[in-house]
Design a protein around this motif. Sequence first.
Motif, PDB file in Angstrom:
ATOM      1  N   ARG A 103       0.816  -1.207   0.000  1.00  8.56           N
ATOM      2  CA  ARG A 103       0.000   0.000   0.000  1.00  8.56           C
ATOM      3  C   ARG A 103       0.859   1.271   0.000  1.00  8.56           C
ATOM      4  N   ILE A 147      -2.711   3.740  -6.040  1.00  6.29           N
ATOM      5  CA  ILE A 147      -3.521   2.739  -5.340  1.00  6.29           C
ATOM      6  C   ILE A 147      -2.625   1.770  -4.585  1.00  6.29           C
ATOM      7  N   VAL A 179      -7.316  -8.023  -3.604  1.00  6.44           N
ATOM      8  CA  VAL A 179      -8.227  -7.057  -4.215  1.00  6.44           C
ATOM      9  C   VAL A 179      -8.103  -7.162  -5.732  1.00  6.44           C
ATOM     10  N   ARG A 180      -9.056  -6.568  -6.400  1.00  8.23           N
ATOM     11  CA  ARG A 180      -9.001  -6.503  -7.866  1.00  8.23           C
ATOM     12  C   ARG A 180      -8.750  -5.066  -8.295  1.00  8.23           C
ATOM     13  N   LEU A 181      -7.887  -4.914  -9.287  1.00  9.68           N
ATOM     14  CA  LEU A 181      -7.732  -3.645  -9.970  1.00  9.68           C
ATOM     15  C   LEU A 181      -8.528  -3.714 -11.261  1.00  9.68           C
ATOM     16  N   ARG A 237      -9.130   1.330 -10.887  1.00  9.43           N
ATOM     17  CA  ARG A 237      -9.881   1.546  -9.655  1.00  9.43           C
ATOM     18  C   ARG A 237      -9.844   0.239  -8.870  1.00  9.43           C
ATOM     19  N   GLU A 238      -9.830   0.351  -7.563  1.00  9.55           N
ATOM     20  CA  GLU A 238      -9.755  -0.827  -6.701  1.00  9.55           C
ATOM     21  C   GLU A 238     -11.160  -1.339  -6.400  1.00  9.55           C
ATOM     22  N   GLU A 239     -11.320  -2.659  -6.468  1.00  8.38           N
ATOM     23  CA  GLU A 239     -12.593  -3.285  -6.132  1.00  8.38           C
ATOM     24  C   GLU A 239     -12.350  -4.399  -5.119  1.00  8.38           C
TER      25      GLU A 239
END
Length: 336
Positions: A103, A147, A179-181, A237-239
């Motif tokens: 992060r 991100i 996480v998914r980008l 975007r992070e999902e």
Amino acid sequence: MSSNPAPASAGKSRWVPASWDELPGFADDTLYEAWNAWIKSCERPAPAFAPLCREVRQLSIASGEEQRVWMVARLQPYRIESADGNPEGLLTGYYEPLFDAARKPGNGFNVPLYGLPAGYGTRRPWFTRQQIDTLPEAQAALQGRAIAWLRDPLEALALHIQGSGRLRITEPDGSVRLVRLAFAGTNDQPYQSVGRWLLDQGLTRDATWPGIRAWLAQNPTRASELLWANPRYVFFREEPLSPLDANFGPRGAQGVPLTPGRSIAVDRQSIPYGTPVWLASTGPQVQLQRLVLAQDTGSAIVGAVRADFFTGWGPEAGDLAGRLKQNLRLWVLWPR
């Protein structure tokens, strides 16, 4: 007479009526694997297929033979050809990369992955990859927009090329999250292959990912030169990635999650999103004769008989996708 006739041509392609006997391997496919993808397409069905979705859902627990009988009764195959009548085309592969990330920058994690920059959309096209790395104006627009951070610039490039991916992110408290980008936008610059750049410069004879990585390991001071050969840059975007989401790929251009081995990207001027397609391809990497769903597109997926095969996620899927480049034939399966 068909109550829902297919077009004799669809933009870049010709649709030629065909018999079911023409479809290689139709009697042998494990159709239930494709049914999951079809049910996903029914979340956002194309108008021609919306009336079939109730039956498609009911058949999710049917036998393969029952599914086959229903398809023959309800659908008409059309062979896809180019405008000049050529039924042969090209199959490639794509996948969802999976990388370790942090992060915050540090401890070797120094390659940023950005969300949309400040003022995105006010400048078209946006800065090139080289300008993003070197111009204060571009860097200012991305300030605070990172991100996550990767260790390897080629990993970041892979995410930019594929348009999405999964990250195992180490948070500041030491916890790790998957996480998914997802794709959020681009700088609207043209895509250029770094492998092609290496070949054109006479720097390598092996433009595969392992070949590119080997060249970079021997020429680390030329990393920026290599990366800048591709001016296109992707923002993410992070999902969150729930256990259910983890069983499917990212959302394709149709707006539904992709199914490994059963979703393809197509030229939408040839095949509409949500269309079931019979795919036949034989090559040095794999033989494929199966039902797939047209659920995505891509900037390089252009032409009548052209498809990108979604192989899944992680290193094995990436290895197959990177090697997949072979002949292709397609049949759309249109409602009668």
